[in-house]
Enzyme design. Structure first.
Site, PDB file in Angstrom:
ATOM      1  N   CYS A  40     -12.469 -16.990 -29.977  1.00  0.00           N
ATOM      2  CA  CYS A  40     -13.403 -16.068 -29.339  1.00  0.00           C
ATOM      3  C   CYS A  40     -13.491 -14.752 -30.096  1.00  0.00           C
ATOM      4  CB  CYS A  40     -12.970 -15.792 -27.895  1.00  0.00           C
ATOM      5  SG  CYS A  40     -12.925 -17.261 -26.870  1.00  0.00           S
ATOM      6  N   CYS A 111     -12.393  -5.111 -24.698  1.00  0.00           N
ATOM      7  CA  CYS A 111     -11.454  -5.144 -25.825  1.00  0.00           C
ATOM      8  C   CYS A 111     -10.175  -4.362 -25.518  1.00  0.00           C
ATOM      9  CB  CYS A 111     -12.109  -4.561 -27.068  1.00  0.00           C
ATOM     10  SG  CYS A 111     -13.601  -5.436 -27.587  1.00  0.00           S
TER      11      CYS A 111
END
Length: 200
Positions: A40, A111
């Site tokens: 990913c 993130c």
């Protein structure tokens, strides 16, 4: 010229990341934690050294395959935790990291969860290696989102904090923000916890 959409602090930690593990000396560390999924595009590994007498983190290094936000987030996290006890470091959240960075663009907030999750995994690894399994907090948790390492316990906590839709769950946990393969299972787990705690 495109405008830089990150804060000066994010830019600094991306351009000049602190505490990256540059040598293959993993054996020197007392706890190692990994999160994310390379397929990913984001994977994070955090390494910690711990003073066994005070259970204080004396060093924190990391490696990542990730974007500027993931690099900056983990760089600043590695500075934040040195000198903290394991309990204090375990309690750090993505919100704490975002505040320290002066924020991130909305589409990059997911993130920032990589570093703190990898840190908690490293702390749990330290406990397991040193006969303190009773202090491991992720024991028994089932990972629902492999990309972001969101567990069923994370979903339960989000429900208790008010999540009632998948969008709200995403906002709280960043679940399903990469490949999205976990959406159906995540919705089912969330519905189960809503029924368990609120009978809805």
């Amino acid at each position: 010229m495109a405008k830089w959409t990150y804060s000066d602090k994010v830019k600094d930690h991306f351009m000049n990341p602190r505490n990256i593990l540059r040598e293959d000396n993993e054996a020197d560390f007392h706890g190692i934690g990994q999160t994310g999924n390379i397929k990913c595009g984001d994977e994070m590994i955090v390494y910690i050294k711990v003073d066994p007498d005070t259970l204080t983190i004396t060093d924190c290094k990391w490696r990542t395959y990730g974007c500027a936000s993931a690099i900056a987030s983990t760089s600043i996290l590695s500075e934040m935790v040195i000198g903290m006890t394991l309990d204090q470091a375990y309690a750090i959240t993505a919100k704490d990291i975002l505040k320290e960075l002066d924020g991130l663009p909305d589409n990059k907030v997911h993130c920032s969860v990589l570093g703190d999750k990898a840190l908690r995994a490293a702390i749990d690894d330290y406990y397991r290696k040193n006969g303190m399994e009773d202090r491991v907090r992720t024991k028994g948790a089932k990972v629902v989102c492999q990309c972001m390492q969101v567990t069923d316990e994370d979903i339960e906590h989000a429900v208790l904090d008010g999540a009632r839709s998948f969008l709200e769950l995403q906002e709280m946990t960043k679940i399903g923000t990469d490949c999205g393969e976990c959406k159906e299972e995540a919705q089912n787990v969330m519905t189960g916890y809503i029924q368990k705690h609120f009978g809805l």
